[in-house]
Design a protein around this motif. Structure first.
Motif, short mmCIF file in Angstrom:
data_model
loop_
_atom_site.label_atom_id
_atom_site.label_comp_id
_atom_site.label_asym_id
_atom_site.label_seq_id
_atom_site.Cartn_x
_atom_site.Cartn_y
_atom_site.Cartn_z
N ASP A 34 0.82 -1.21 0.00
CA ASP A 34 0.00 0.00 0.00
C ASP A 34 0.86 1.27 0.00
OD1 ASP A 34 -2.29 -1.48 0.05
OD2 ASP A 34 -2.41 -1.53 2.24
N GLN A 35 2.14 1.15 0.25
CA GLN A 35 3.02 2.31 0.34
C GLN A 35 3.34 2.81 -1.06
OE1 GLN A 35 6.80 1.65 2.34
NE2 GLN A 35 6.12 3.08 3.90
N SER A 36 3.17 4.13 -1.28
CA SER A 36 3.41 4.69 -2.61
C SER A 36 4.90 4.78 -2.90
CB SER A 36 2.79 6.09 -2.71
OG SER A 36 3.34 6.93 -1.73
N ILE A 37 5.25 4.59 -4.16
CA ILE A 37 6.65 4.70 -4.59
C ILE A 37 6.99 6.17 -4.77
CG2 ILE A 37 8.27 4.10 -6.43
CD1 ILE A 37 6.49 1.65 -6.98
N PRO A 38 8.10 6.65 -4.19
CA PRO A 38 8.45 8.07 -4.31
C PRO A 38 8.57 8.49 -5.77
CG PRO A 38 9.89 6.95 -2.74
CD PRO A 38 9.10 5.89 -3.42
N ALA A 39 8.05 9.70 -6.06
CA ALA A 39 8.13 10.22 -7.42
C ALA A 39 9.58 10.55 -7.76
CB ALA A 39 7.27 11.47 -7.55
N PRO A 40 9.97 10.34 -9.00
CA PRO A 40 11.35 10.67 -9.39
C PRO A 40 11.59 12.17 -9.32
CG PRO A 40 10.01 10.14 -11.32
CD PRO A 40 9.18 9.82 -10.12
N GLU A 41 12.83 12.55 -9.08
CA GLU A 41 13.19 13.97 -9.05
C GLU A 41 12.97 14.59 -10.42
OE1 GLU A 41 14.33 15.95 -6.52
OE2 GLU A 41 13.82 14.28 -5.21
N PRO A 42 12.46 15.82 -10.47
CA PRO A 42 12.23 16.46 -11.78
C PRO A 42 13.55 16.69 -12.52
CG PRO A 42 11.95 18.04 -9.99
CD PRO A 42 12.08 16.69 -9.35
N GLU A 43 13.48 16.64 -13.81
CA GLU A 43 14.67 16.88 -14.63
C GLU A 43 15.09 18.34 -14.50
OE1 GLU A 43 15.25 13.10 -15.77
OE2 GLU A 43 16.47 14.77 -16.48
N PRO A 44 16.38 18.66 -14.57
CA PRO A 44 16.82 20.05 -14.53
C PRO A 44 16.22 20.84 -15.69
CG PRO A 44 18.69 18.53 -14.49
CD PRO A 44 17.47 17.71 -14.71
N ASP A 45 15.89 22.09 -15.42
CA ASP A 45 15.26 22.90 -16.47
C ASP A 45 16.27 23.75 -17.24
OD1 ASP A 45 15.94 24.77 -14.60
OD2 ASP A 45 13.89 25.34 -14.10
N ASN A 46 17.56 23.51 -17.00
CA ASN A 46 18.63 24.16 -17.76
C ASN A 46 18.80 25.65 -17.48
OD1 ASN A 46 19.32 21.73 -19.14
ND2 ASN A 46 17.61 22.07 -20.55
N TYR A 47 18.17 26.16 -16.45
CA TYR A 47 18.37 27.55 -16.07
C TYR A 47 19.68 27.70 -15.29
CZ TYR A 47 13.90 29.62 -17.45
OH TYR A 47 12.84 30.11 -18.17
N THR A 48 20.30 28.86 -15.46
CA THR A 48 21.51 29.20 -14.71
C THR A 48 21.23 30.43 -13.87
OG1 THR A 48 22.94 28.34 -16.47
CG2 THR A 48 23.93 29.89 -14.91
N LEU A 49 21.59 30.37 -12.60
CA LEU A 49 21.43 31.53 -11.73
C LEU A 49 22.43 32.61 -12.15
CD1 LEU A 49 20.08 32.78 -9.20
CD2 LEU A 49 21.93 31.76 -7.85
N GLN A 50 21.92 33.78 -12.54
CA GLN A 50 22.77 34.86 -13.03
C GLN A 50 23.01 35.95 -11.99
OE1 GLN A 50 24.37 34.13 -15.51
NE2 GLN A 50 23.32 34.18 -17.46
N GLY A 51 22.13 36.06 -11.02
CA GLY A 51 22.32 37.10 -10.01
C GLY A 51 21.34 36.95 -8.87
N THR A 52 21.75 37.39 -7.70
CA THR A 52 20.90 37.35 -6.52
C THR A 52 21.28 38.49 -5.59
OG1 THR A 52 20.15 35.97 -4.66
CG2 THR A 52 22.45 35.73 -5.35
N MET A 53 20.30 39.01 -4.85
CA MET A 53 20.59 40.10 -3.92
C MET A 53 19.59 40.10 -2.77
SD MET A 53 20.88 44.24 -4.56
CE MET A 53 19.15 44.42 -5.01
#
Length: 329
Positions: A34-53
């Protein structure tokens, strides 16, 4: 004989107990179907973090010049505000850094004035509008924070507007996507508080303006009750594909209870400006007086008043990066 019978009974009892115990152990080792199988991790969306503040404790009590200097080190700037001109309210406080206990970090607090004594203008001009905004830089070193032709960009940030925030029937933008070059008059996208002339139907709109009138979509989201936003931290996530047949999506989530206030996507939408190199992202308060002021003592009659806007946690992601940074029609 009695002793033999008693011995036999004890043996039978031991065998029965052992059998029950063995069965129990076997059951315990059966897989839980009855235990559900964990969902697979989503595929990377190919974005790159360019800046944060984020705002910083070192800015507490500092003036606009220090805030501007700090923002510039991360690729943003704070240069469009009343302190920027001696013809404006340049001795007032229009941005400060404060600690917020709810999200437990330092945040930028933008302040704009419209009262009997003080009326902020637009960088030294007291005409029909006032402005207090920050934006991404458009120098070569920071093009990566802007949207360039055919790039995909994802923006994330948080904002909070106070209770009883008073917009008007005229424009009052708290976020803009705006071309730096070329056809750079109207913004592509705005997040805009709005209300009726009597102050009723206070709401949030999202407005689109195309490169030409034929590609305008106008108000693409309307009637999000302002009461859902007031005095609440809102997490915003937007995604853009910067072409004339591009795409735009926006999701706004109230942090206190996780309620999604809007989550919509639009395809085949004009997300470019003829002659532009980059599309800046802007944040703050930019609003109309409703008419031209007749002089320094004139005041708006469209209901606006002193307001604040708090901003935090800026992140910019990009994919399909355009290495050819030149104007594009």
């Amino acid at each position: 004989m009695k002793h033999i019978n008693l011995f036999l009974m004890l043996c039978v009892l031991c065998i029965a107990v052992y059998g029950i115990s063995a069965c129990s152990k076997e059951e315990n080792h059966k897989p839980d179907t009855d235990q559900s199988i964990p969902a697979p991790e989503p595929e990377p969306d190919n974005y790159t973090l360019q800046g944060t503040m984020q705002a910083a404790e070192q800015l507490v009590g500092k003036n606009y010049s220090e805030i501007h200097k700090y923002m510039r080190s991360y690729g943003w700037d704070y240069s469009e505000h009343p302190n920027s001109s001696d013809k404006d309210h340049n001795d007032g406080i229009h941005c400060e850094v404060v600690y917020d206990k709810i999200i437990q970090q330092y945040v930028f607090k933008f302040i704009i004035h419209a009262n009997a004594e003080i009326l902020d203008g637009d960088r030294g001009k007291l005409e029909d509008r006032q402005r207090n905004e920050m934006k991404t830089q458009t120098t070569a070193a920071w093009y990566k924070l802007n949207g360039n032709w055919d790039e995909w960009q994802r923006l994330e940030w948080k904002f909070r507007i106070p209770k009883d925030f008073r917009p008007s029937t005229n424009f009052c933008h708290i976020h803009q996507l705006k071309a730096q070059e070329g056809n750079n008059g109207s913004p592509l996208i705005t997040i805009t508080p709005r209300c009726n002339s009597n102050g009723s139907n206070r709401r949030i709109q999202v407005i689109h303006t195309g490169d030409k009138s034929a590609t305008n979509k106008g108000t693409i989201i309307d009637n999000l009750p302002l009461s859902d936003f007031e005095d609440e931290w809102i997490q915003v996530e937007t995604e853009m594909h910067y072409t004339h047949n591009g795409s735009f999506s926006i999701k706004m989530t109230r942090i206190s209870d996780g309620k999604i206030l809007v989550n919509k996507s639009f395809s085949d939408i004009d997300m470019w400006r003829k002659g532009a190199i980059s599309i800046r992202n802007k944040y703050g308060i930019y609003r109309s007086f409703g008419r031209n002021m007749d002089g320094v003592d004139d005041r708006p009659t469209n209901g606006i008043k002193d307001e604040t806007l708090q901003l935090a946690d800026f992140k910019i992601y990009e994919k399909n990066t355009n290495p050819n940074l030149e104007s594009h029609d």
